[in-house]
Design a protein around this motif. Structure first.
Motif, PDB file in Angstrom:
ATOM      1  N   SER A  68     -46.813   2.474  83.067  1.00 53.45           N
ATOM      2  CA  SER A  68     -45.998   1.975  81.694  1.00 53.45           C
ATOM      3  C   SER A  68     -44.374   2.697  82.051  1.00 53.45           C
ATOM      4  O   SER A  68     -44.028   3.890  81.993  1.00 53.45           O
ATOM      5  CB  SER A  68     -46.652   1.752  80.097  1.00 53.45           C
ATOM      6  OG  SER A  68     -46.341   3.134  80.037  1.00 53.45           O
TER       7      SER A  68
ATOM      8  N   GLN B   4     -44.757  -2.857  81.586  1.00 58.69           N
ATOM      9  CA  GLN B   4     -45.697  -2.371  82.579  1.00 58.69           C
ATOM     10  C   GLN B   4     -46.503  -2.661  83.611  1.00 58.69           C
ATOM     11  O   GLN B   4     -45.518  -3.954  83.960  1.00 58.69           O
ATOM     12  CB  GLN B   4     -46.677  -3.202  81.723  1.00 58.69           C
ATOM     13  CG  GLN B   4     -46.760  -3.036  80.042  1.00 58.69           C
ATOM     14  CD  GLN B   4     -47.594  -2.315  79.735  1.00 58.69           C
ATOM     15  OE1 GLN B   4     -47.720  -1.076  80.943  1.00 58.69           O
ATOM     16  NE2 GLN B   4     -47.253  -1.580  78.095  1.00 58.69           N
ATOM     17  N   CYS B   5     -46.991  -2.508  84.877  1.00 58.75           N
ATOM     18  CA  CYS B   5     -47.461  -2.277  85.402  1.00 58.75           C
ATOM     19  C   CYS B   5     -49.539  -1.895  85.866  1.00 58.75           C
ATOM     20  O   CYS B   5     -49.498  -0.812  85.490  1.00 58.75           O
ATOM     21  CB  CYS B   5     -46.924  -0.857  86.681  1.00 58.75           C
ATOM     22  SG  CYS B   5     -46.721  -1.303  88.543  1.00 58.75           S
ATOM     23  N   ASN B   6     -49.589  -2.856  86.403  1.00 56.30           N
ATOM     24  CA  ASN B   6     -51.070  -2.730  86.888  1.00 56.30           C
ATOM     25  C   ASN B   6     -50.932  -2.850  88.443  1.00 56.30           C
ATOM     26  O   ASN B   6     -51.026  -4.041  89.726  1.00 56.30           O
ATOM     27  CB  ASN B   6     -51.738  -4.162  86.393  1.00 56.30           C
ATOM     28  CG  ASN B   6     -51.786  -3.490  84.489  1.00 56.30           C
ATOM     29  OD1 ASN B   6     -52.348  -3.003  84.178  1.00 56.30           O
ATOM     30  ND2 ASN B   6     -50.319  -4.109  83.728  1.00 56.30           N
TER      31      ASN B   6
ATOM     32  N   ARG C 175     -52.740   1.525  85.578  1.00 58.19           N
ATOM     33  CA  ARG C 175     -51.880   1.575  84.641  1.00 58.19           C
ATOM     34  C   ARG C 175     -50.744   2.720  84.356  1.00 58.19           C
ATOM     35  O   ARG C 175     -51.063   3.476  84.817  1.00 58.19           O
ATOM     36  CB  ARG C 175     -52.254   0.160  84.038  1.00 58.19           C
ATOM     37  CG  ARG C 175     -52.399   1.361  82.797  1.00 58.19           C
ATOM     38  CD  ARG C 175     -53.331   0.560  81.545  1.00 58.19           C
ATOM     39  NE  ARG C 175     -53.371   1.442  80.385  1.00 58.19           N
ATOM     40  CZ  ARG C 175     -52.939   2.759  80.082  1.00 58.19           C
ATOM     41  NH1 ARG C 175     -51.921   2.530  80.104  1.00 58.19           N
ATOM     42  NH2 ARG C 175     -54.097   2.856  79.279  1.00 58.19           N
TER      43      ARG C 175
END
Lengths: 105, 114
Positions: free
Chosen positions: A71, A22-24, A69
Motif C-alpha cells: 500500500s 493498494q497493490c496486489n 500486497r
C-alpha cells in the motif's frame, strides 16, 4: 505469469484528506517499487520496498510480502500530489495499471 | 545531473514507414529498458538491455527491435510501423538489473502512426 493489480483505478479527494492506494501481486515479489507519473508524463521512482514499511515526507509504503500486497499512503494530500501512481514488481518490472489520483483544492 | 534523454518528444509517421526512437543516459548505467504505455494498461516492457549488444526481449517484443552499441545509448526501431504501435514510449535506465536498483525514466516519446 506475474500479475499486478492496483486499486482503486481512480481516486478523487479534497486537499488535506488522506489517500490509500493498494497493490496486489500474484506471487512473492522479490522487487517491488512504487512510481509516480506526473500529469505531463514524467515518471519518477518513489519507493523500493519489497517488505516492511518505508516513509518519505508525507508518503508511507507498507508491503506485506506473505500476503502479496503493498500500500501507498499519502497523508494530508495536496493538489501537487495529483497524478498516476504505479506499483511494479520483479526484475524486469511488471507494472500495474496504475491509480489516477486527483486532489481538488 | 542524472538524466535520461529521449528524442524526439513527438513523432508522426505513416503506416509502413520505419521509426527510430533514441534514448541516452549520462549515468553510465548498465541496464536500459524500453516500455510502451497505453491508456488503462500501465507500462509494458518491450526490451531490456543489460549492456552493449546484450539485449533481451520483454513482454511485447513483436514488431520491435533494439540496438545498443554504446552503453549510454539505446535505440528502439520499428520496421514498417503499424497503426497499433501508436503509443507513448518510455526509455529507462538503472545502474544494473539488481533488485534494489532505482529506474530513471525519460520524458517519453509520443508516437502516432497514421
Amino acid at each position: 505469469g506475474q500479475q499486478v493489480q492496483q486499486s482503486p483505478a481512480s481516486l478523487v479527494l479534497q486537499e488535506g484528506e488522506n489517500a490509500e492506494l493498494q497493490c496486489n501481486f500474484s506471487s512473492t515479489a522479490t522487487r517491488l517499487q512504487w512510481f509516480y507519473q506526473h500529469p505531463g508524463g514524467r515518471l519518477v521512482s518513489l519507493f523500493y520496498n519489497p517488505s516492511g514499511t518505508k516513509h518519505t515526507g508525507r508518503l508511507t509504503s507498507t508491503t506485506v510480502t506473505n500476503e502479496r500486497r503493498s500500500s501507498l499512503h499519502i497523508s494530508s494530500s495536496q493538489t501537487t500530489d495529483s497524478g498516476t501512481y504505479f506499483c511494479a514488481i520483479q526484475g524486469k518490472l511488471i507494472f500495474g495499471q496504475g491509480t489516477k489520483l486527483s486532489i481538488k483544492p | 545531473d542524472m538524466k535520461v534523454t529521449q528524442m524526439p518528444r513527438y513523432l508522426i509517421k505513416r503506416m509502413g514507414e520505419n521509426v527510430l526512437l533514441e534514448c541516452g543516459q549520462d549515468m553510465s548505467h548498465e541496464t536500459m529498458y524500453w516500455y510502451r504505455q497505453d491508456p488503462g494498461l500501465g507500462l509494458q516492457l518491450i526490451y531490456i538491455s543489460y549492456d552493449v549488444d546484450s539485449n533481451s526481449e520483454g513482454d511485447i517484443p513483436k514488431g520491435y527491435r533494439v540496438s545498443r552499441k554504446k552503453r549510454e545509448h539505446f535505440s528502439l526501431i520499428l520496421d514498417s510501423a503499424k497503426t497499433n504501435q501508436t503509443s507513448v514510449y518510455f526509455c529507462a535506465s538503472s545502474l544494473s538489473e539488481g533488485i534494489a536498483e532505482t529506474l530513471y525514466f525519460g520524458s517519453g516519446t509520443r508516437l502516432t502512426v497514421l
